[in-house]
Scaffold this active site. Structure first.
Site, short mmCIF file in Angstrom:
data_model
loop_
_atom_site.label_atom_id
_atom_site.label_comp_id
_atom_site.label_asym_id
_atom_site.label_seq_id
_atom_site.Cartn_x
_atom_site.Cartn_y
_atom_site.Cartn_z
N PHE A 142 0.87 -1.18 0.00
CA PHE A 142 0.00 0.00 0.00
C PHE A 142 0.90 1.23 0.00
O PHE A 142 1.61 1.49 0.97
CB PHE A 142 -0.94 0.05 1.20
CG PHE A 142 -1.85 1.25 1.14
CD1 PHE A 142 -3.04 1.19 0.44
CD2 PHE A 142 -1.50 2.45 1.75
CE1 PHE A 142 -3.88 2.30 0.35
CE2 PHE A 142 -2.33 3.56 1.66
CZ PHE A 142 -3.52 3.48 0.96
N ASP A 227 9.35 3.00 1.85
CA ASP A 227 8.18 3.83 2.16
C ASP A 227 7.97 3.78 3.67
O ASP A 227 7.39 2.83 4.21
CB ASP A 227 6.96 3.28 1.42
CG ASP A 227 5.70 4.07 1.69
OD1 ASP A 227 5.67 4.85 2.66
OD2 ASP A 227 4.72 3.91 0.93
N LYS A 256 2.70 11.72 6.83
CA LYS A 256 1.88 11.52 8.01
C LYS A 256 2.39 12.28 9.22
O LYS A 256 2.15 13.47 9.37
CB LYS A 256 1.70 10.03 8.28
CG LYS A 256 0.93 9.31 7.18
CD LYS A 256 0.55 7.91 7.57
CE LYS A 256 -0.13 7.16 6.42
NZ LYS A 256 -1.43 7.72 6.00
#
Length: 404
Positions: A142, A227, A256
């Site tokens: 993801f 990531d 984030k």
């Protein structure tokens, strides 16, 4: 008699696109590890906005930095310099060891930027024939929701009816170094992976996997892109999850928690070889690197380190994991975690994990299901031992009652 429909939820249902299925709670306030709904009920947030609120809700020092900067200068675009960008570069480079920084907005935008940059490096430095660059990715990955990214997703929910997709990606199993070795070819420019697959259900690769990956990438002149948008900035008990394996990626992606939940901020951290290929006009973003974002990110990084949040994530995460493993509900299939990135996977016979999340909501805990049978627990890194103990009591009682 059915409960009355919340007016906020009714309006969202009537006017909004139906691409989310949130729990039936409307939040209006947050502080530290807690959030409150519009009826005044308090909940322990065990999602942290998918790890965007590592520093806790509405951290006062980040809030103060945001207010101060918002009163001075918010946006210039990169057509001009601003006095927050250079300090942001200095501070994040000193903290992470990055040689070059490309600030963007969302995590997905950071992923797309990295893909562009490593392809350019492949053509201009490695010598890959134009249009033939290949990037290897992992199944069950993801990395975001853009059209480019979902093209190499293996999740049919993310992919179906959104094509056609761009070529140039090869998919291999996660955690299998032999598969990576077999997949690497002359035109391979990068291997893109999450250190821990979060959306897949907190899937942790075998010990030694990323050390092998690092060696394979080095030997084959392939850029390793990690990531760390979910795993980074303290979530796993280290600043970056790669540190658990003693390696250093060529390209690291952050987002984030880079803003502590106050503002969309992301960054591509890399060496000069990759980001040095980008020349004026070849890539950019109106909001990327804006002074408000930089001031917020600087404060978010500062409190993460100065207040010992990373160390606390390691300490409380180990206790949380031990507590989850001690729950004896017979339909628990597996418990996984590192730091405060945790998951309980249920046997399929237990039914959808969403009903467990709904039961936890009734007990004052907000958590999120993923892939139907897994519940993730990722509270802010400021959580205390007493709060972990209370959470474990509620989780244990819920699982014993609901799925025992």
């Amino acid at each position: 008699m059915s409960a009355p429909v919340n007016p906020f939820i009714a309006t969202e249902t009537r006017l909004g696109a139906q691409n989310y299925k949130p729990l039936g709670v409307v939040l209006s306030r947050g502080e530290g590890v807690f959030v409150w709904d519009t009826d005044g009920n308090r909940y322990l947030d065990c999602l942290s906005a998918y790890s965007a609120v590592n520093q806790g809700h509405c951290h006062p020092k980040i809030l103060a930095a945001m207010i101060e900067q918002a009163g001075r200068l918010t946006l210039t675009s990169r057509a001009f310099h601003n006095d927050q960008l250079a300090p942001f570069y200095e501070e994040i480079a000193a903290l992470t060891g990055a040689h070059r920084v490309l600030p963007m907005n969302s995590g997905a935008e950071a992923v797309e930027s990295a893909i562009k940059a490593v392809r350019k490096w492949g053509y201009e430095v490695k010598g890959v024939p134009d249009g033939q660059a290949e990037i290897i990715v992992c199944a069950d990955n993801f990395h975001g929701r853009t059209l480019g990214i979902i093209g190499f997703s293996t999740d049919p929910v993310a992919r179906d009816h959104f094509g056609p997709f761009a070529p140039g990606f090869k998919i291999i199993p996660f955690g299998d170094a032999k598969a990576l070795e077999a997949a690497v070819g002359l035109n391979t420019v990068a291997f893109l992976a999450e250190p821990i697959q979060g959306e897949a259900g907190v899937i942790i690769p075998p010990s030694g996997y990323f050390a092998e990956v690092r060696q394979l990438c080095t030997v084959n002149n392939v850029m390793l892109i990690l990531d760390e948008i979910q795993t980074g900035l303290g979530r796993t008990g280290r600043l970056l999850a790669e540190q658990h394996d003693g390696i250093e990626a060529d390209v690291t992606l952050l987002g984030k928690a880079l803003s502590g939940g106050f503002y969309p901020v992301s960054a591509v951290l890399s060496n000069h070889a990759v980001l040095g290929t980008l020349k004026p006009g070849q890539h950019g973003s109106t909001f990327g690197g804006n002074p408000l974002a930089c001031a917020v990110a600087r404060a978010a990084l500062r409190v993460l380190v100065e207040e010992g949040m990373i160390e606390n994530a390691a300490l409380q995460g180990a206790h949380f994991l031990e507590g989850l493993r001690s729950i004896r509900a017979n339909t628990i299939r597996a418990v996984r975690g590192r730091g405060l990135m945790l998951a309980v996977e249920l046997h399929k016979e237990a039914g959808p994990a969403r009903r467990i999340c709904e039961a936890l909501q009734a007990r004052g805990i907000l958590a999120k299901d993923t892939h139907e049978h897994t519940i993730r627990f990722a509270p802010p890194l400021v959580i205390t031992r007493d709060q972990v103990e209370w959470a474990l009591e509620q989780i244990g009682a819920t699982l014993m009652q609901e799925v025992a």
